[in-house]
Enzyme design. Structure first.
Site, short mmCIF file in Angstrom:
data_model
loop_
_atom_site.label_atom_id
_atom_site.label_comp_id
_atom_site.label_asym_id
_atom_site.label_seq_id
_atom_site.Cartn_x
_atom_site.Cartn_y
_atom_site.Cartn_z
N LYS A 44 0.81 -1.22 0.00
CA LYS A 44 0.00 0.00 0.00
C LYS A 44 0.84 1.27 0.00
O LYS A 44 0.33 2.35 -0.29
CB LYS A 44 -0.97 0.00 1.19
N1 PMP Z 1 -3.96 -7.43 2.20
C1 PMP Z 1 -3.71 -6.48 3.10
C2 PMP Z 1 -3.03 -6.84 4.37
C3 PMP Z 1 -4.13 -5.16 2.84
O1 PMP Z 1 -3.89 -4.19 3.75
C4 PMP Z 1 -4.79 -4.87 1.62
C5 PMP Z 1 -5.27 -3.47 1.38
N2 PMP Z 1 -6.58 -3.23 1.80
C6 PMP Z 1 -5.02 -5.91 0.73
C7 PMP Z 1 -4.57 -7.18 1.04
C8 PMP Z 1 -5.77 -5.72 -0.59
O2 PMP Z 1 -5.12 -4.85 -1.47
P1 PMP Z 1 -5.96 -3.85 -2.41
O3 PMP Z 1 -6.58 -2.81 -1.52
O4 PMP Z 1 -4.94 -3.29 -3.33
O5 PMP Z 1 -7.01 -4.64 -3.11
#
Ligand code: PMP
Length: 458
Positions: A44
């Site tokens: 992120k």
């Molecule tokens: N896994 C974790 C630990 C996350 O913090 C996130 C972000 N919400 C995700 C997966 C999913 O990623 P995205 O928001 O890019 O779909």
């Protein structure tokens, strides 16, 4: 001299590492894109920096401004690092199911954190989405980047994660697997990769309790799919704009337990001390690979974050046992076993929301049951129980002639067929007298406290 001007310049260019043990015996090459190498220990960081850079470029964020975001922690970390490098204040709202470590980490890097209840609807004023929006309105010179709908999120991955993977695999990647939360890391990357190779297959990883898989397969946003789950960071009860369903070929749902166990295997067998969603991604990828991967295929799995944030949960044996995730649990059977023991003899009794209360009472008496789901067409919209009806009718006898909609409680929760008795019993309490299970043939079954007690004692 070889140095960076600030920590945010170290974001991106994460390594790709072969998974040697977990995919043993599987054809093809399986590689992990290990995103905890980012300075905030998650993927992120990439989009956090991009959202701020784009807001600055658009003139929405001015010097001394405040960044407000609803975040499960990782976006917050990326934003906090960016804020430090660029001189902004950060306020984050977070759901209370998130680990205490995540809250502590954000406070450690100078952010203010407001913890909000998990089990409220997204439009409830107490939800972490609503609180973030409200603060944004109240605080002058503040921005609410809104990672769910902000195009800079997917764009960060389109511009960096996708090209990195393409280069690292020398264009040989055939399959891309990622968890889907806001959708940024799946869809931005997938869009870039599919532009290079339209034949590339993408697999989105979803959780039980989230709406994505059903929406992709049927186009229906089914609120009945929504129930609380433990896995953090992906799966949603909303459809974020960053989820571009056209670049996700399919979804695989992974249970909390399967994700948690695979997370521990990644640490012990591959030396990758990753977070829970990484385990979910790898479990889903393995399921897919067993059936589909061929000799020359190259599968890349995005591992979103680091294990430190889950020390009190997935990496804590007692916590794992309490949730029935470790094999030392006392009761090995599952919701599926309870249903199978009925030998196909069960048929679910439901009552339509337009029916009268008296009809529901009659039905419950006739069938000898204490609780019954309320339906509207194919949807499960509520529930009634004999004890609740008795209490309400004692107060107001006229209620008998009214429609069920006026008295019903919230719908029963759906749980996964492989939920263990421990998990089932944690769902069944004074408020939730029964849960529903949709089997592989889409047939819905009910499991009550009585069923679980019977299974424990048999
Ligand atoms: N896994 C974790 C630990 C996350 O913090 C996130 C972000 N919400 C995700 C997966 C999913 O990623 P995205 O928001 O890019 O779909």
């Amino acid at each position: 001299m070889n140095y960076y001007n600030s920590i945010v310049e170290t974001i991106g260019n994460t390594p790709m590492v072969k998974l040697n043990k977990i995919f043993k015996g599987i054809q093809g090459t399986v590689l992990a894109k290990v995103e905890y190498f980012n300075p905030g220990n998650s993927t992120k960081d990439r989009m956090a920096l991009k959202m701020i850079e784009d807001a600055e470029a658009a003139g929405i964020l001015k010097p001394g401004g405040t960044i407000i975001e609803g975040t499960s922690g990782n976006t917050g970390m990326g934003l906090a690092l960016t804020a430090i490098a660029k001189g902004y204040r950060c306020i984050f709202t977070m759901a209370d199911k998130q680990s205490q470590e995540k809250i502590n980490i954000l406070r450690a890097v100078g952010a203010e954190v407001i913890v909000c209840p998990t089990n409220v609807a997204p439009d409830d004023p107490r939800s972490y989405y609503s609180v973030a929006r409200k603060l944004n309105k109240e605080i002058p010179n503040s921005i609410y980047p809104n990672q769910y709908d902000n195009p800079s999120n997917a764009k960060a991955h389109y511009l960096a994660t996708g090209p990195e993977i393409w280069k690292q695999t020398e264009g040989k990647i055939t399959h891309y697997v990622a968890t889907v939360g806001t959708g940024g890391s799946m869809c931005g990357t997938a869009k870039f990769l599919k532009e290079q190779n339209p034949k590339l297959v993408t697999v989105g990883i979803d959780t039980y309790g989230s709406v994505f898989k059903k929406y992709k397969e049927t186009g229906i946003f089914d609120e009945n799919e929504i129930y609380p789950y433990l896995t953090e960071g992906f799966g949603e009860d909303i459809l974020p704009k960053n989820v571009d369903f056209s670049v996700i070929d399919m979804f695989i749902k992974v249970t909390d337990k399967d994700g948690a166990l695979m997370t521990r295997r990644l640490s012990r067998e591959e030396g990758m001390f990753v977070g829970w969603s990484s385990g979910s991604a790898v479990h889903g990828a393995l399921e897919y690979a067993k059936e589909n991967l061929k000799k020359d295929d190259v599968m890349v799995i995005l591992l979103p974050d680091h294990g430190t944030r889950y020390l009190a949960k997935v990496y804590n044996d007692n916590w794992m046992k309490d949730h029935g995730f470790l094999e030392t649990r006392m009761f090995a059977s599952t919701a599926r076993d309870i249903i199978q023991a009925r030998n196909g003899k069960d048929s679910l009794c439901t009552v339509a929301n337009k029916a009268k209360v008296s009809e529901a009472i009659l039905l419950m008496n006739k069938e000898g049951i204490d609780q019954i789901p309320v339906t509207e067409g194919e949807h499960f919209v509520g529930s009634v129980s004999s004890s609740m009806l008795l209490e309400k009718i004692m107060e107001d006898p006229e209620l008998k002639h009214k429609s069920i909609t006026e008295v019903m409680d919230k719908p029963m929760q759906f749980v996964a067929p492989d939920s263990t008795l421990d998990v089932l019993s944690s769902f069944l309490n004074k408020e939730n007298k029964a849960v529903l299970v949709r089997d592989e043939n889409q047939k819905v079954h009910i499991i009550t406290r009585h069923d679980v007690l019977k299974a424990i004692s048999s």
